[in-house]
Enzyme design. Structure first.
Site, short mmCIF file in Angstrom:
data_model
loop_
_atom_site.label_atom_id
_atom_site.label_comp_id
_atom_site.label_asym_id
_atom_site.label_seq_id
_atom_site.Cartn_x
_atom_site.Cartn_y
_atom_site.Cartn_z
N GLU A 168 -12.34 -34.94 -109.91
CA GLU A 168 -11.54 -34.98 -111.50
C GLU A 168 -10.55 -33.77 -111.62
OE1 GLU A 168 -15.12 -35.27 -113.61
OE2 GLU A 168 -15.72 -37.26 -113.09
N ASN A 209 -11.48 -37.47 -105.67
CA ASN A 209 -12.07 -38.41 -106.41
C ASN A 209 -11.85 -38.20 -107.98
OD1 ASN A 209 -14.56 -40.38 -106.33
ND2 ASN A 209 -15.52 -38.84 -107.54
N HIS A 245 -15.94 -45.98 -113.54
CA HIS A 245 -16.84 -46.02 -115.13
C HIS A 245 -16.36 -46.79 -116.04
CE1 HIS A 245 -19.40 -43.24 -113.26
NE2 HIS A 245 -18.77 -42.30 -113.13
N GLU A 274 -18.21 -44.72 -107.93
CA GLU A 274 -19.47 -44.33 -108.77
C GLU A 274 -19.11 -45.49 -110.12
OE1 GLU A 274 -18.91 -40.53 -110.74
OE2 GLU A 274 -18.36 -39.54 -108.96
N ASP A 276 -20.10 -48.07 -112.71
CA ASP A 276 -21.07 -48.80 -113.70
C ASP A 276 -20.00 -49.30 -114.62
OD1 ASP A 276 -20.56 -46.40 -115.02
OD2 ASP A 276 -22.51 -45.42 -114.62
#
Ligand code: XIL
Length: 364
Positions: A168, A209, A245, A274, A276
């Protein structure tokens, strides 16, 4: 090499073509809301396409919930320790390292023939207070970072498939995030971290990432410019992780496939790291159906881009999801529900893998 790839491609096509027959033969009857033991798993179907399907793993759940561990081992071919490799977990006291929990997760992965994504070596969150509250010179902080990377990546040398080396690094507008690292060391901290990780573990693939870089926009443009520059300077980097996300309240980001493709064209792996899809609670059946189609779309995007070699969900079950703690009033973001039963999103992933629209042989 090309012949081998073609053979593998043919084999994959035959396997994919045969799965519907296997399905009919075994019938997809649900046993207690779970797929029949003979139904193909996510990892089996994805393997035919050269893709790993991963999940974040929660240490407490892994060691206390046998059913959780069983599904994790059966359905997934990669894991990412959710918190246990982060700085605060491994070096809570300066120079004192604790790898027990992460080691146990790596051991689980090895026993279940899974690959491990290491997350992460450099981040601005989940740092110990000795680090965030300390006063260090630039040289001291550089030495601390180098030491941390050498020790952690060295400890796991040979055991990590992909390291998220820097996590990040960007703000939403594409400027570099104002972190402890940027403030003290300047933008070169990213290249240095990548070089130090390569030295510590020459075989791990090295990733940057971030979130909100799935579609084309200022933040993904900035990541693109950064990795292009790093490659031009021969800084070791092998891939970019797209966290993914998502939230049903917002549109799915635009041009995801094109975006993945432009990074892949630089010679990089492009993984969903990641994923979701959260929603306001309580979840309705319409929301769960909408969520299923978002998961399906992202899997199809991954299938369509040969350098997308990993599709990881950020916990596979709502029971252990980080979402309710991080986003008030939201949840139900994962592909299994609170009782470890597969949701429509799980079925959608199975279907996307069974009937890929544009199957490609995946890998570098
Ligand atoms: C989250 C974990 O899931 C939580 O358990 C923890 O409290 C905070 O971090 N982006 C990342 C992950 O890169 O490390 C974050 O994981 C989720 C967002």
């Amino acid at each position: 090499m090309r012949l081998i790839r073609r053979f593998v491609g043919l084999l994959a096509t035959v396997i994919v073509a045969l799965f519907p027959l296997l399905l009919v033969a075994s019938s997809i009857a649900l046993v207690n809301g779970s797929p029949a033991p003979s139904a193909p798993t996510l990892r089996q179907l994805a393997a035919g396409l050269g893709i790993h399907v991963g999940s974040a793993v929660d240490y407490t759940a892994l060691t206390s919930d046998a059913q959780y561990a069983q599904i994790l081992g059966q359905q997934f071919s990669a894991i990412t320790p959710e918190n246990e490799m982060k700085w605060v977990s491994v070096e809570a006291q300066q120079g004192v390292y604790t790898f027990d929990q992460a080691d146990a997760e790596v051991q689980f992965a090895q026993q279940h023939h899974q690959l491990v994504r290491g997350l992460n070596l450099v981040w601005f969150q989940q740092l110990p207070t000795w680090l965030t509250g300390g006063t260090f010179t630039k040289a001291q902080l550089a030495a601390i970072l180098q030491q941390h990377i050498a020790t952690e990546a060295g400890h796991f040398r040979g055991e990590i498939w992909q390291w998220d080396v820097v996590n990040e690094p960007f703000n939403e507008d594409g400027t570099l995030r104002n972190t402890l690292w940027l403030n003290a060391l300047g933008p070169d901290y990213i290249a240095d971290a990548l070089r130090w990780t390569r030295e510590a573990d020459p075989n791990a693939k090295l990733f940057l990432n971030d979130y909100n870089i799935e579609g084309i926009g200022p933040k993904s443009d900035a990541m693109y410019a950064l990795v292009k520059g790093l490659l031009a300077q021969h800084v070791p980097i092998d891939g970019v992780g797209f966290e993914t996300h998502l939230d049903l309240q917002f549109d799915v980001p635009p041009q995801i496939e094109e975006n993945l493709q432009r990074f892949a064209a630089l010679g990089l792996d492009v993984d969903i790291t990641e994923m979701d899809v959260r929603m306001p609670l309580p979840a309705t059946s319409e929301q769960l159906a909408a969520q299923a189609s978002v998961y399906s779309q992202l899997m199809q995007d991954c299938i369509a881009v040969p350098r997308c070699v990993d599709f990881t969900v950020w916990e596979y079950t709502d029971q252990y999801s980080w979402v309710p703690n991080a986003f008030a009033g939201e949840g139900a973001a994962d592909i299994y529900d609170d009782n470890l039963a597969p949701k429509p999103a799980y079925d959608a992933l199975i279907q996307a893998l069974q009937k890929p629209v544009a199957p490609q042989v995946h890998g570098p």
